[in-house]
Design an enzyme around this catalytic site. Structure first.
Site, PDB file in Angstrom:
ATOM      1  N   GLU A 221     -30.025  18.635  90.945  1.00 11.44           N
ATOM      2  CA  GLU A 221     -29.513  17.433  91.623  1.00 11.44           C
ATOM      3  C   GLU A 221     -28.483  16.687  90.804  1.00 11.44           C
ATOM      4  OE1 GLU A 221     -32.605  18.199  91.787  1.00 11.44           O
ATOM      5  OE2 GLU A 221     -33.064  18.264  93.902  1.00 11.44           O
TER       6      GLU A 221
ATOM      7  N   HIS B 251     -43.197  12.475  97.217  1.00 11.02           N
ATOM      8  CA  HIS B 251     -42.332  12.708  98.358  1.00 11.02           C
ATOM      9  C   HIS B 251     -42.279  11.516  99.283  1.00 11.02           C
ATOM     10  CE1 HIS B 251     -42.621  16.915  97.123  1.00 11.02           C
ATOM     11  NE2 HIS B 251     -41.564  17.126  97.887  1.00 11.02           N
TER      12      HIS B 251
END
Lengths: 508, 403
Positions: free
Chosen positions: B139, B208
């Site tokens: 990322e 998450h």
């Protein structure tokens, strides 16, 4: 192909037994490069791993091998013998960091670091040649490098114009940085200033081969990269003084040199931060060619960073992506062996950074970064590769910074002997010697260049001194490209429409 | 669930009326002939001519009805076409990619896989692997790559598979995305869009279920928007791509299957404006993203109890639209903020500060803020329910506020 084994032993510095990486090993290592999965490469994997250049610029009367560390002595004996690849491969670098009677905690496998002054095997006496061992699938051949030249027709690496250009660029870098130091101590600039003295060969060697549209991405040690790329000394000096005429309007400072015109994409304070940006610039180049159909877009990006960065995740992630997509980028490692006070050898499990290239499917090259001509040769190949669309290259330049990490660094940790060793290999002195010895130019010419550069730097300081400081109204001007981003105020108008806003006095 | 769609329907109906006398128009009603060209007057007064309306034709057949709802049922006499929120995002993205060749997408599994929430489905086939780039799992580096590409002329849309993964890209987002325009003295613009789903889902676990809007809000130089309906999802996506500033677009995992009828024509939603969901008199409820639906559900109960809440979806998390909010505060004098991010240092906290600073004189009561608990979202369903603000709590809060 004549196999000339030349390796030079670094004196006084212990490191991994790089000297063992002789040319015999190269085929072995090349054979062990794994095929990348999936097989996106249609071209054979280039595996020219290590170029060991002879050192035409080294002082013939170099001092004897300097070894303050007794442990280096046995290595010297070993050097003369052939080394087995297995010994090379199997030897893990020890994590031993006990210091005995020296402040430098050097692991006791004393191995000279590649690139010292002493040549063990002399080449043909036309010492201007670079010879290297190539493995079978080398792609690019530098047109200047010729093999088996006879004595009587020496083949020089550069023309007079090129030589003077290189010399001028390096002197500009050196003079500028020296002036920075002076100005800093006089209180004209503040903060962190990282000087590039000693490393000029890398910047000049690489950047002088670029076109204007090629991009350069650097770190906080970026003054000279900007200068080599073409940013005027005035603009850089004003930026350092924090004046509004600086290349970044005084908003960036020493560590954030940007230039749209010359495609200098920074100047980054955190290490490793610039590498993904460079990868992005290379991606744009590929995108322009393939999606926007600008077929002759062959812009190359150079990413400069240090040895400390090579332990950072962004480095590895970008090596992967660049090799995966064959981006036109060259990763240039300026390995000056020290990350502030952390020796590269203490921080890295395998200090041979160039080896990390083949692990990702790109060639890894090691070059003597104190020698601008060698750097230039390697740069030509690497940049050529990128331009032809063959993908990235990892180039490790062994270099050294003569000053501390920054002007705030007392630089007490590095061994004076090591500093003296590298000071003797000053790239400017070496180039000067090369130019005069090969009758490319005269001392007088070079002195004229020195004088000219001094004037340029003085003028830059004057310009910076006389430039205005940024007014208050400049504070908010560049926060957003589209100042609507400051939002809608309580009165219903965009804040940027408020006249007080541009004065920098409005609340946001 | 029906209540939510009703809320959507109400929202869609209400969002078409300009909420303030300010000059902004989200879209201009126009002849609905497909392929007609017409003008969209944008809030900055510029007029955009829609080049083609052809894509509207393709997508009607794609609208998959996952939940049938009679209130928002597709009746062919209504204008526009019906689709789900993720399809709206896809449509917006596709239209922008067609309009400008420099727009590209980067992210994990955006290409061949079509995006883990199908936002980029079919785009790789249409535009190629380089424009819809499947990145390795890095990322920080691919966000940085997007920033480098933006600096050198492209307009990338970086997708975080889950917003939480963008924590790994915080270095690049904060240092480079937000700052490079400034530190380069304005020389380089970074027209990047960073988007991804975040928020608390259905028992996805703590990592998450993160809400990063509170972490990113301090970064100077970026804009943050949160979409909540298919209409504003497409509008905000398009506006974000066209914006010269770096924009972070927050989507919500649970909202991807919302269905709504959206106009056929080209439109954008202004990045800096809030959306009036339901005008009212008694109390101003400020919310965004998923909590809008909890608020609308609570609003039903409140209306039955005789209250008249004004619901505003702030949409622009940074900067706040203080005009819409201010007008509302001046009308109702009571503010309730309902948000999904954490209590500490969240969007609500900033909003309270901004409102108090600017409209303190208009408040009859202290501002109330309902946020999620300062707790890593537990896996267990019962606990997860409690960490997030529920409609019942909103009703109680309004009753308390309006005493």
């Amino acid at each position: 192909m004549c196999l000339q084994l030349t390796y030079v032993v670094k004196s006084g510095l212990v490191g991994f037994p790089l000297h063992q990486l002789n040319t015999k090993i190269l085929p072995t290592l090349s054979a062990t490069i794994p095929t990348p999965f999936p097989l996106v490469f249609s071209a054979p994997i280039v595996s020219f791993l290590s170029f060991i250049f002879s050192s035409p610029l080294s002082l013939p009367s170099s001092p004897p091998i300097f070894s303050p560390f007794p442990s280096s002595l046995p290595i010297r004996k070993k050097m003369a013998t052939a080394f087995s690849p297995s010994k090379f491969a199997a030897q893990p670098f020890p994590l031993n960091t006990t210091s005995q009677n020296n402040p430098l905690t050097i692991p006791t496998i004393a191995s000279p670091f590649l690139g010292s002054t002493r040549k063990l095997i002399r080449l043909c006496s036309s010492s201007n040649l670079n010879l290297r061992r190539r493995s079978g699938t080398v792609v690019a051949v530098s047109d200047v490098v010729k093999e088996n030249k006879s004595k009587s027709t020496p083949n020089l690496l550069i023309t007079k114009e090129e030589g003077l250009e290189l010399y001028e660029d390096m002197v500009l870098g050196r003079a500028f940085e020296d002036m920075c130091a002076q100005m800093y101590y006089r209180g004209k600039m503040f903060g962190f200033v990282h000087l590039y003295n000693g490393q000029e060969a890398v910047s000049t060697g690489f950047i002088k081969l670029l076109k204007q549209q090629d991009s350069v991405v650097s770190t906080y040690r970026d003054h000279v990269h900007a200068l080599s790329k073409g940013v005027s000394a005035r603009a850089v000096m004003s930026e350092l003084f924090g004046k509004t005429t600086g290349c970044c309007r005084g908003q960036g400072g020493s560590m954030h040199m940007f230039s749209r015109e010359h495609n200098v994409l920074g100047g980054f304070a955190f290490i490793g931060e610039g590498i993904p940006v460079a990868t992005g610039a290379a991606f744009t180049s590929k995108y322009k060619r393939e999606v926007l159909k600008e077929v002759d877009c062959d812009h190359v990006t150079l990413a400069f960073f240090g040895d400390g960065t090579c332990n950072n995740g962004q480095f590895f992630e970008c090596l992967n992506m660049a090799a995966l997509w064959k981006l036109p980028i060259v990763f240039v490692v300026e390995n000056n062996l020290w990350a502030i006070g952390m020796s590269h050898l203490r921080a890295t499990s395998d200090p041979q950074i160039y080896k990390k290239g083949p692990a990702f499917g790109m060639p890894g090259v090691h070059v003597d970064g104190m020698d601008v001509l060698k750097v230039r040769e390697v740069a030509k190949e690497a940049i050529g590769r990128a331009r032809r669309g063959e993908g990235p290259t990892l180039v490790e330049c062994e270099t050294y910074r003569f000053r501390g990490h920054s002007l705030a660094d007392p630089d007490e940790l590095r061994d004076p002997a090591e500093k003296a060793h590298y000071a003797a290999r000053d790239p400017i002195t070496a180039l000067k010697k090369y130019l005069t010895e090969n009758n490319l130019t005269s001392e007088a010419d070079l002195k004229a260049i020195d004088k000219k550069i001094d004037e340029v730097v003085e003028e830059a300081v004057e310009f910076a001194d006389e430039s205005p400081v940024p007014p208050r109204s400049q504070l908010l001007e560049n926060v957003f490209a589209d100042p609507k981003g400051f939002g809608i105020g309580p009165d219903g108008r965009y804040r940027c429409e408020d006249p007080k806003f541009t004065e920098g006095t409005a609340q946001v | 669930m029906a209540a939510i769609f009703q809320g959507v329907g109400a929202a869609a109906a209400l969002s078409s009326s300009p909420s303030n006398s300010f000059d902004s128009k989200k879209f201009v009603s126009s002849p609905l002939r497909k392929g007609a060209s017409f003008a969209v007057v944008r809030s900055d007064g510029r007029v955009n001519l829609n080049p083609k309306g052809r894509r509207a034709q393709q997508l009607i057949s794609n609208a998959v009805a996952t939940k049938s709802d009679s209130a928002a049922a597709s009746s062919s006499s209504k204008p526009g076409h019906e689709l789900l929120l993720f399809e709206a995002l896809q449509e917006g993205l596709e239209e922008e990619m067609e309009r400008d060749l420099r727009v590209c997408v980067m992210g994990e599994d955006v290409g061949h896989y079509g995006g883990s929430y199908k936002v980029t489905k079919g785009l790789a086939k249409k535009f190629g692997d380089l424009r819809v780039l499947d990145t390795p799992i890095a990322e920080n580096s691919f966000s940085g790559m997007g920033i480098g590409a933006a600096m050198t002329g492209l307009r990338p849309v970086v997708e975080g598979m889950n917003m939480g993964f963008l924590l790994l890209a915080f270095n690049q987002i904060s240092n480079n995305c937000g700052m490079l325009h400034y530190t380069s003295g304005g020389q380089f613009t970074i027209p990047i869009v960073i988007r991804g789903p975040g928020g608390v889902g259905r028992q996805l676990g703590a990592e998450h279920s993160q809400r990063l809007e509170s972490y990113f809000q301090s970064i100077p130089g970026i804009q943050m928007v949160a979409c909540s309906t298919p209409y504003n999802a497409k509008g905000l996506m398009k506006a974000a791509i066209r914006s010269e500033n770096p924009v972070i677009l927050f989507e919500h995992v649970l909202l991807y299957n919302l269905k709504e009828r959206i106009p056929d024509e080209d439109y954008i939603c202004n990045l800096e404006e809030a959306e009036m969901v339901r005008p009212g008199e008694h109390v101003t409820i400020l919310t965004y993203s998923r909590m809008r639906y909890h608020v609308m559900q609570a609003a039903k109960t409140l209306v039955n109890k005789g209250y008249d809440p004004e619901v505003i979806d702030i949409r622009s998390l940074k900067p706040f639209d203080l005009y819409t909010i201010g007008n509302s505060v001046k009308k109702t004098h009571r503010v309730l903020i309902v948000e999904e991010c954490m209590r500490t240092g969240g969007i609500g906290a900033s909003l309270i500060a901004a409102i108090t600073e600017n409209f303190n004189d208009y408040l009859d009561a202290p501002i109330m803020c309902l946020s999620s608990q300062d707790v890593p979202t537990p896996y267990a369903g019962t606990l997860e329910e409690v960490t997030v603000v529920q409609p019942a709590q909103i009703v109680t809060a309004v009753e308390q506020l309006c005493q």
